[in-house]
Design a protein around this motif. Structure first.
Motif, PDB file in Angstrom:
ATOM      1  N   ASP A 315      47.113  12.670  58.046  1.00  0.00           N
ATOM      2  CA  ASP A 315      47.686  11.243  57.708  1.00  0.00           C
ATOM      3  C   ASP A 315      47.685  10.946  56.314  1.00  0.00           C
ATOM      4  OD1 ASP A 315      44.877  11.174  57.074  1.00  0.00           O
ATOM      5  OD2 ASP A 315      44.482   9.148  57.718  1.00  0.00           O
ATOM      6  N   VAL A 316      47.268  12.002  55.463  1.00  0.00           N
ATOM      7  CA  VAL A 316      47.653  11.585  53.972  1.00  0.00           C
ATOM      8  C   VAL A 316      49.249  11.845  53.701  1.00  0.00           C
ATOM      9  CG1 VAL A 316      47.463  12.908  51.895  1.00  0.00           C
ATOM     10  CG2 VAL A 316      45.297  12.160  53.084  1.00  0.00           C
ATOM     11  N   LEU A 317      49.776  12.579  54.571  1.00  0.00           N
ATOM     12  CA  LEU A 317      51.329  12.994  54.447  1.00  0.00           C
ATOM     13  C   LEU A 317      51.999  11.864  55.058  1.00  0.00           C
ATOM     14  CD1 LEU A 317      51.358  16.642  55.739  1.00  0.00           C
ATOM     15  CD2 LEU A 317      51.436  15.776  53.474  1.00  0.00           C
ATOM     16  N   THR A 318      51.476  10.910  55.684  1.00  0.00           N
ATOM     17  CA  THR A 318      52.149   9.752  56.227  1.00  0.00           C
ATOM     18  C   THR A 318      52.330   8.496  54.788  1.00  0.00           C
ATOM     19  OG1 THR A 318      50.269   8.349  56.970  1.00  0.00           O
ATOM     20  CG2 THR A 318      51.520   9.875  58.337  1.00  0.00           C
ATOM     21  N   CYS A 319      51.819   8.848  53.676  1.00  0.00           N
ATOM     22  CA  CYS A 319      51.729   7.909  52.559  1.00  0.00           C
ATOM     23  C   CYS A 319      53.184   7.600  52.057  1.00  0.00           C
ATOM     24  CB  CYS A 319      50.779   8.388  51.409  1.00  0.00           C
ATOM     25  SG  CYS A 319      51.029   7.514  49.822  1.00  0.00           S
TER      26      CYS A 319
END
Lengths: 489, 193
Positions: A315-319
């Motif tokens: 989910d960090v890549l959805t920043c």
């Protein structure tokens, strides 16, 4: 493969003390962060539709990250069909090498850029300069810190740590070197006018324009940029070559997904419904047209992102780099961006930096720059589980690296003393005997040995002459006391 | 529309003679005249506005207008320097969204974006029928019109920055003054785009 990020060589304690000893930085950063956090709250309060959009946008980003590889292929095919060149790049070296050889082929020398956190992450300016190219940042804040040879201290307001007088001084210095008149005063208007005039020349003379991307739409092959100044439009449409340097995490599936998420950077970042400029680039200039770049190159960069796909931290890549978590973070508000020691700061930076570059890279970030207050997860429009990630990263660090023996001994001793009531009572009685040497003006201000660190920034009330437990025990054994309402002091 | 709340200027007009007057009023409001220098205008609203009598709106004694009508009448590169030195750029629009107060422009054959980018002031001609309720509706319009234009931009107010001490400043790179003239009612020559 782990990514490569720039790193401040100073250790955490030095970076921290440098920030805390700079009252102007703390005041400026705190003011900007509080203003932006307030603007975000007001924007959502006055725009109920924004809340439903936020959820739809989050879901669109999550879907994209869950199916990233096929979307990247589709994006490449679509952009290529539109006339762009698409290149998958591993890390900083591949990106810099590509642009340097492109510049050589075109005989290009002058590069203008709009703000891109990814190119900060890749340390691209330094690499291009080392190859002999002249690189000019054109976002006003980035321009200021480039002249000062600094890194951004806030994701949206890179020069938030500098005040007008400092900015006027560096502009005057720049003007003197160029032999042109400097800003007419240190008010915001003349400073902005000076930058506008200086940068206008550079836009018109540039050979290559480099931008990042806020979103990439696979369905249409579109690069989306949001800015308030309008500099990205200049960078993307004035030079004959436009190079987009974007993380693979920026891809979205459909045009509808873009509609769902497009307002989020502005809503969550600065409290506007939409940025002043949303720029949608789907290809180079049409044949026969006079406007737009002759060549469009899109570099899709990994730099440590692919290993996160499908894992607990995906989910960090959805920043979307809105900075909302920076603005609410009590640690960030005190120390600002430079103390984090790399490109990304705030809660997302403390989590993402070691995830991209490896757990041994700035290991203090998850360990020391979070109070687990949860403000970030409330502010994050993408609902990234930042506090959970802090805890998991801390556990992973301990599992992989172990802890110093003194830390283990401390916690084991503490655990033994405080985990049974009898031991706890005994500990208090022992501590009460010792505490009179540790007091100042009725407060406990010191402790022996490594326990002393706790008191560096705080004090606490002393242990009472008679604790509640002791009073209770005395009351039970004394009939006179048991009828009284007297409470322990 | 939220356009005015964002700092944009707004005029409404019926098609016909009133429209030229509205464009004249808008140009006067958007351009700061320097003494003894006739302001230059890059007139490039695209084929949909070919019938508009710009000579009546921007008379030769008051404005130095460079019109772009049809395929490139100028030498290559000339257009850019005209845009870079113009006091006002005039464009048409692709659509506008009410909820965000935004106007979208697309680069198409016959319509460029430079007049919206380089001059300090930008005037947009918009038909009322082009206004849709939400930004998402507008993006759908753009998608339904076939292939994507090489470049499009959605403008929501003037160019602004808060990079110096967090103070809002308008007009840093793009135009500091933006206005729309919204034409209500059908255009005489409206083939419907």
């Amino acid at each position: 493969m782990a990514g490569s990020l720039p790193r401040d060589p100073a250790p955490w304690a030095v970076r921290r003390d440098r920030a805390l000893a700079n009252p102007r930085l703390r005041a400026n950063i705190g003011r900007v962060a509080r203003r932006l956090a307030g603007a975000r709250q007001q924007a959502y309060a006055s725009y109920p539709a924004g809340r439903a959009l936020r959820v739809a946008g989050r879901d669109a980003k999550r879907r994209a990250v869950a199916h990233l590889e096929p979307l990247l292929d589709q994006l490449r095919d679509q952009l290529s069909a539109n006339g762009a060149r698409v290149i998958f790049a591993e890390g900083p070296k591949e990106v810099a090498d590509y642009i340097v050889s492109l510049a050589a082929r075109r005989g290009a020398q002058r590069v203008v850029k709009s703000k891109s956190m990814l190119t900060e992450e890749l340390d691209l300016n330094r690499r291009l300069a080392a190859a002999g190219l002249t690189v000019r940042e054109t976002d006003l804040g980035e321009y200021i810190i480039q002249l000062l040879d600094e890194r951004p201290s806030h994701i949206l307001a890179p020069a938030a740590h500098r005040n007008r007088q400092e900015i006027a001084a560096i502009f005057q210095d720049t003007a003197d070197r160029a032999g042109v008149p400097g800003p007419t005063s240190d008010e915001v208007g003349p400073l902005a006018a000076f930058a506008r005039a200086r940068l206008r020349e550079e836009f018109l003379a540039a050979d290559i324009g480099i931008t990042g991307a806020n979103f990439l739409v696979a369905e249409t092959g579109t690069v989306v940029l949001v800015t308030n100044e309008g500099n990205a439009d200049m960078v993307a449409s004035l030079p004959p070559v436009h190079v987009v340097v974007a993380g693979i995490d920026k891809v979205l599936d459909t045009w509808e997904d873009l509609a769902a998420v497009i307002q989020q950077p502005a809503l969550s970042g600065v409290g506007q419904r939409l940025s002043a400029y949303t720029t949608l680039i789907s290809g180079p200039r049409a044949p026969g047209a006079e406007e737009g770049p002759e060549e469009l190159h899109v570099l899709l960069v990994d730099n440590g992102r692919r290993p996160l796909l499908g894992g607990p931290y995906a989910d960090v890549l959805t920043c979307i780099r809105c900075g909302a978590c920076y603005n609410v973070c009590p640690v960030y508000r005190q120390v600002g961006g430079h103390a984090y020691g790399s490109t990304y700061a705030g809660p997302i930076g403390a989590v993402e930096t070691p995830l991209l570059a490896g757990l041994n890279f700035l290991p203090e970030l998850p360990k020391s720059l979070c109070t687990l207050c949860n403000a970030c997860v409330d502010a994050c429009p993408m609902d990234i589980a930042l506090p959970d990630h802090f805890i998991t990263l801390r556990r992973q660090q301990v599992d992989e690296r172990g802890e110093p023996s003194t830390t283990r001994l401390t916690y084991r001793t503490w655990g033994r003393l405080w985990s049974s009531p009898r031991q706890y009572q005994r500990f208090l009685a022992w501590a009460r005997r010792g505490q009179r040497f540790m007091m100042r003006q009725g407060r406990l201000v010191r402790a022996p040995g490594f326990l002393g660190g706790w008191f560096e920034t705080r004090d606490m009330p002393p242990i009472a002459a008679e604790t509640f437990h002791e009073w209770w025990a005395r009351r039970a054994s004394s009939p006179a006391l048991s009828r009284s309402d007297e409470a322990p002091s | 529309m939220r356009w005015e709340a964002l700092g944009g200027h707004y005029w409404e007009s019926e098609p016909g003679a009133g429209l030229a007057q509205a464009v004249a009023a808008a140009a006067d409001r958007l351009v700061e005249r320097a003494p003894e220098r006739m302001p230059s205008v890059l007139w490039w609203p695209g084929p949909a506005w070919a019938a508009l009598a710009w000579k009546a709106a921007l008379p030769a004694g008051r404005w130095a207008v460079t019109p772009v009508t049809g395929g490139g009448p100028m030498e290559p590169g000339a257009l850019r320097s005209v845009a870079a030195s113009a006091a006002l750029g005039v464009t048409g629009a692709a659509w506008a969204a009410a909820d965000t107060g935004s106007v979208a422009l697309a680069s198409e054959p016959g319509q460029g974006l430079w007049p919206s980018l380089l001059p300090p002031s930008h005037l947009i001609l918009l038909r009322a029928a082009q206004v849709v309720p939400t930004l998402a509706d507008g993006l759908r319009v753009m998608r339904s019109e076939g292939g994507m234009p090489p470049m499009a931009k959605i403008i929501s107010g003037p160019s602004s920055t808060a990079d110096i001490e967090g103070q809002l400043w308008v007009g840093v790179h793009g135009p500091g003054r933006v206005g729309v003239v919204v034409v209500t009612g059908p255009m005489p020559d409206d083939g419907g785009r």
